[in-house]
Design an enzyme around this catalytic site. Sequence first.
Site, PDB file in Angstrom:
ATOM      1  N   LYS A  13      21.145  -2.628 -27.113  1.00  0.00           N
ATOM      2  CA  LYS A  13      21.852  -3.285 -27.686  1.00  0.00           C
ATOM      3  C   LYS A  13      22.078  -4.589 -27.284  1.00  0.00           C
ATOM      4  O   LYS A  13      21.913  -5.511 -28.054  1.00  0.00           O
ATOM      5  CB  LYS A  13      23.219  -2.650 -28.055  1.00  0.00           C
ATOM      6  CG  LYS A  13      23.558  -1.337 -28.414  1.00  0.00           C
ATOM      7  CD  LYS A  13      24.812  -0.804 -28.636  1.00  0.00           C
ATOM      8  CE  LYS A  13      25.660  -0.881 -27.163  1.00  0.00           C
ATOM      9  NZ  LYS A  13      24.888   0.456 -26.320  1.00  0.00           N
ATOM     10  N   ARG A  88      33.712   0.846 -31.046  1.00  0.00           N
ATOM     11  CA  ARG A  88      33.188   2.269 -30.308  1.00  0.00           C
ATOM     12  C   ARG A  88      33.698   3.405 -30.769  1.00  0.00           C
ATOM     13  O   ARG A  88      33.740   4.403 -30.515  1.00  0.00           O
ATOM     14  CB  ARG A  88      33.267   1.986 -28.719  1.00  0.00           C
ATOM     15  CG  ARG A  88      32.042   1.732 -28.391  1.00  0.00           C
ATOM     16  CD  ARG A  88      32.474   1.517 -26.637  1.00  0.00           C
ATOM     17  NE  ARG A  88      31.426   1.768 -26.002  1.00  0.00           N
ATOM     18  CZ  ARG A  88      30.757   0.852 -25.551  1.00  0.00           C
ATOM     19  NH1 ARG A  88      31.002  -0.461 -25.864  1.00  0.00           N
ATOM     20  NH2 ARG A  88      29.670   1.053 -24.493  1.00  0.00           N
ATOM     21  N   ARG A 123      17.618  -0.156 -14.761  1.00  0.00           N
ATOM     22  CA  ARG A 123      18.336  -1.568 -15.037  1.00  0.00           C
ATOM     23  C   ARG A 123      18.735  -2.173 -13.743  1.00  0.00           C
ATOM     24  O   ARG A 123      19.281  -1.822 -12.909  1.00  0.00           O
ATOM     25  CB  ARG A 123      19.560  -1.258 -16.167  1.00  0.00           C
ATOM     26  CG  ARG A 123      19.938  -2.638 -16.437  1.00  0.00           C
ATOM     27  CD  ARG A 123      20.931  -2.248 -17.584  1.00  0.00           C
ATOM     28  NE  ARG A 123      22.081  -1.418 -17.569  1.00  0.00           N
ATOM     29  CZ  ARG A 123      22.831  -1.131 -18.625  1.00  0.00           C
ATOM     30  NH1 ARG A 123      22.721  -1.943 -19.825  1.00  0.00           N
ATOM     31  NH2 ARG A 123      23.555  -0.192 -18.480  1.00  0.00           N
ATOM     32  N   ARG A 156      24.469  -1.804 -11.942  1.00  0.00           N
ATOM     33  CA  ARG A 156      25.986  -1.494 -12.291  1.00  0.00           C
ATOM     34  C   ARG A 156      26.466  -0.153 -11.815  1.00  0.00           C
ATOM     35  O   ARG A 156      25.623   0.667 -11.821  1.00  0.00           O
ATOM     36  CB  ARG A 156      25.752  -1.605 -13.982  1.00  0.00           C
ATOM     37  CG  ARG A 156      26.229  -2.679 -14.585  1.00  0.00           C
ATOM     38  CD  ARG A 156      25.606  -3.167 -16.082  1.00  0.00           C
ATOM     39  NE  ARG A 156      26.552  -1.772 -16.765  1.00  0.00           N
ATOM     40  CZ  ARG A 156      26.403  -1.922 -18.010  1.00  0.00           C
ATOM     41  NH1 ARG A 156      26.007  -2.900 -18.794  1.00  0.00           N
ATOM     42  NH2 ARG A 156      27.243  -1.035 -18.838  1.00  0.00           N
ATOM     43  N   ARG A 167      28.977   8.843 -19.983  1.00  0.00           N
ATOM     44  CA  ARG A 167      29.008   8.052 -20.952  1.00  0.00           C
ATOM     45  C   ARG A 167      28.176   8.467 -22.182  1.00  0.00           C
ATOM     46  O   ARG A 167      28.766   8.178 -23.493  1.00  0.00           O
ATOM     47  CB  ARG A 167      28.431   6.692 -20.484  1.00  0.00           C
ATOM     48  CG  ARG A 167      29.117   5.856 -19.522  1.00  0.00           C
ATOM     49  CD  ARG A 167      28.319   4.699 -18.717  1.00  0.00           C
ATOM     50  NE  ARG A 167      28.065   3.586 -19.498  1.00  0.00           N
ATOM     51  CZ  ARG A 167      26.895   2.886 -19.379  1.00  0.00           C
ATOM     52  NH1 ARG A 167      26.210   2.842 -18.245  1.00  0.00           N
ATOM     53  NH2 ARG A 167      26.690   1.881 -20.178  1.00  0.00           N
TER      54      ARG A 167
HETATM   55  P1  AP5 Z   1      20.364  -2.864 -22.622  1.00  0.00           P
HETATM   56  O1  AP5 Z   1      20.049  -3.914 -23.554  1.00  0.00           O
HETATM   57  O2  AP5 Z   1      21.077  -3.392 -21.366  1.00  0.00           O
HETATM   58  O3  AP5 Z   1      21.291  -1.556 -23.397  1.00  0.00           O
HETATM   59  P2  AP5 Z   1      22.756  -1.606 -23.925  1.00  0.00           P
HETATM   60  O4  AP5 Z   1      22.452  -0.890 -25.272  1.00  0.00           O
HETATM   61  O5  AP5 Z   1      23.335  -2.957 -24.142  1.00  0.00           O
HETATM   62  O6  AP5 Z   1      23.477  -1.028 -22.809  1.00  0.00           O
HETATM   63  P3  AP5 Z   1      25.059  -0.792 -22.088  1.00  0.00           P
HETATM   64  O7  AP5 Z   1      24.827   0.012 -20.862  1.00  0.00           O
HETATM   65  O8  AP5 Z   1      25.243  -2.406 -21.790  1.00  0.00           O
HETATM   66  O9  AP5 Z   1      25.893  -0.541 -23.229  1.00  0.00           O
HETATM   67  P4  AP5 Z   1      27.114   0.070 -23.003  1.00  0.00           P
HETATM   68  O10 AP5 Z   1      27.260   0.142 -24.432  1.00  0.00           O
HETATM   69  O11 AP5 Z   1      27.431   1.662 -22.516  1.00  0.00           O
HETATM   70  O12 AP5 Z   1      27.758  -0.824 -22.093  1.00  0.00           O
HETATM   71  P5  AP5 Z   1      29.020  -1.936 -22.610  1.00  0.00           P
HETATM   72  O13 AP5 Z   1      28.492  -3.016 -21.473  1.00  0.00           O
HETATM   73  O14 AP5 Z   1      29.118  -2.407 -23.618  1.00  0.00           O
HETATM   74  O15 AP5 Z   1      19.350  -2.292 -21.947  1.00  0.00           O
HETATM   75  C1  AP5 Z   1      19.312  -1.075 -21.173  1.00  0.00           C
HETATM   76  C2  AP5 Z   1      18.203  -1.160 -20.147  1.00  0.00           C
HETATM   77  O16 AP5 Z   1      17.103  -0.877 -20.813  1.00  0.00           O
HETATM   78  C3  AP5 Z   1      17.757  -2.560 -19.557  1.00  0.00           C
HETATM   79  O17 AP5 Z   1      17.434  -2.493 -18.278  1.00  0.00           O
HETATM   80  C4  AP5 Z   1      16.724  -3.117 -20.510  1.00  0.00           C
HETATM   81  O18 AP5 Z   1      15.777  -4.029 -19.702  1.00  0.00           O
HETATM   82  C5  AP5 Z   1      16.033  -1.791 -20.812  1.00  0.00           C
HETATM   83  N1  AP5 Z   1      15.477  -1.672 -22.261  1.00  0.00           N
HETATM   84  C6  AP5 Z   1      16.070  -2.140 -23.322  1.00  0.00           C
HETATM   85  N2  AP5 Z   1      15.346  -1.907 -24.485  1.00  0.00           N
HETATM   86  C7  AP5 Z   1      14.118  -1.212 -23.921  1.00  0.00           C
HETATM   87  C8  AP5 Z   1      12.832  -0.757 -24.683  1.00  0.00           C
HETATM   88  N3  AP5 Z   1      12.765  -0.844 -26.092  1.00  0.00           N
HETATM   89  N4  AP5 Z   1      11.849  -0.302 -23.758  1.00  0.00           N
HETATM   90  C9  AP5 Z   1      12.227  -0.274 -22.561  1.00  0.00           C
HETATM   91  N5  AP5 Z   1      13.140  -0.708 -21.801  1.00  0.00           N
HETATM   92  C10 AP5 Z   1      14.250  -1.280 -22.548  1.00  0.00           C
HETATM   93  O19 AP5 Z   1      30.267  -1.187 -21.868  1.00  0.00           O
HETATM   94  C11 AP5 Z   1      30.503  -0.981 -20.487  1.00  0.00           C
HETATM   95  C12 AP5 Z   1      31.716  -0.062 -20.517  1.00  0.00           C
HETATM   96  O20 AP5 Z   1      32.689  -1.099 -20.938  1.00  0.00           O
HETATM   97  C13 AP5 Z   1      31.954   0.989 -21.221  1.00  0.00           C
HETATM   98  O21 AP5 Z   1      31.334   2.320 -20.856  1.00  0.00           O
HETATM   99  C14 AP5 Z   1      33.558   1.217 -21.572  1.00  0.00           C
HETATM  100  O22 AP5 Z   1      34.261   1.624 -20.698  1.00  0.00           O
HETATM  101  C15 AP5 Z   1      33.872  -0.392 -21.610  1.00  0.00           C
HETATM  102  N6  AP5 Z   1      33.809  -1.082 -23.204  1.00  0.00           N
HETATM  103  C16 AP5 Z   1      32.920  -1.690 -23.763  1.00  0.00           C
HETATM  104  N7  AP5 Z   1      33.236  -1.928 -24.986  1.00  0.00           N
HETATM  105  C17 AP5 Z   1      34.518  -1.116 -25.402  1.00  0.00           C
HETATM  106  C18 AP5 Z   1      34.969  -0.647 -26.488  1.00  0.00           C
HETATM  107  N8  AP5 Z   1      34.562  -1.354 -27.819  1.00  0.00           N
HETATM  108  N9  AP5 Z   1      35.708   0.416 -26.420  1.00  0.00           N
HETATM  109  C19 AP5 Z   1      36.205   0.842 -25.370  1.00  0.00           C
HETATM  110  N10 AP5 Z   1      35.583   0.674 -24.108  1.00  0.00           N
HETATM  111  C20 AP5 Z   1      34.722  -0.474 -23.766  1.00  0.00           C
END
Ligand code: AP5
Length: 210
Positions: A13, A88, A123, A156, A167
């Site tokens: 994402k 979410r 990552r 991370r 997760r």
């Molecule tokens: P990346 O683009 O980083 O993936 P992402 O979907 O953004 O992953 P996140 O882990 O950041 O998502 P998340 O939703 O769990 O975490 P967030 O920070 O929002 O890609 C992942 C990896 O794969 C990278 O290394 C990339 O290079 C690689 N990659 C990407 N596409 C690829 C492809 N096609 N082929 C190969 N490799 C690829 O949230 C973290 C925490 O914050 C949550 O767990 C929660 O505790 C809290 N939080 C955040 N938002 C909320 C909410 N709305 N409500 C409650 N808690 C929340």
Amino acid sequence: MKIIFLGAPGAGKGTQAEKVAAKLNIPTISTGAIIRSALKEGTEMGLAAKAYIEAGKLVPDDVVIGIIKERLAESDCRNGFILDGFPRTIAQAEALDAMGVSIDLVVNISVDDATIVERMSGRRVCAACGATFHTLFNPSASGDKCDKCGAELSIRKDDQPEVVKDRLTVYHKETEPLERYYENKGILKTVIGQEKLEDTTALTFRAIGV
Ligand code: AP5
């Protein structure tokens, strides 16, 4: 345009949201990035969220809804924005509706769990500028350092395999129901995540029509 990116943790994402944001010249709002930055700065909100993030649990709805309300009121959101990681839960989606925010499109990046677990182990992130890399699929040109700002790259805390599993469980229970929620509104488009980043970007651009 007002776009939401849905998808499992690590589905890509954040990576795709950055590409679309650059193309459309609108900001990306990542609740995860906002919370991590608050955590780094040691603010009250950041410290309250620490235990949830590190355990792979969702931060309580009222906290995240408050973050989004404040952020969307900023002037750079006037011409559109991308929400990455919000909503979410159904409660968060309903809160967004109650704010009067009219979303144009929800892009759901679909990737299976086994691929997610494999991706997360590679990552690497830059705590200084927020850039994201992958040791195999998207390596930094500067090795262990960020090729955008030169800072050291790190793993991370919530990318440890056992936290990733938790997760994913939370995602399937709390976030996946949003697919139906937005499908019923007629604004959901699903992009099947590809092995190559640029292939997913091409499909994402096509889904958005840019
Ligand atoms: P990346 O683009 O980083 O993936 P992402 O979907 O953004 O992953 P996140 O882990 O950041 O998502 P998340 O939703 O769990 O975490 P967030 O920070 O929002 O890609 C992942 C990896 O794969 C990278 O290394 C990339 O290079 C690689 N990659 C990407 N596409 C690829 C492809 N096609 N082929 C190969 N490799 C690829 O949230 C973290 C925490 O914050 C949550 O767990 C929660 O505790 C809290 N939080 C955040 N938002 C909320 C909410 N709305 N409500 C409650 N808690 C929340």
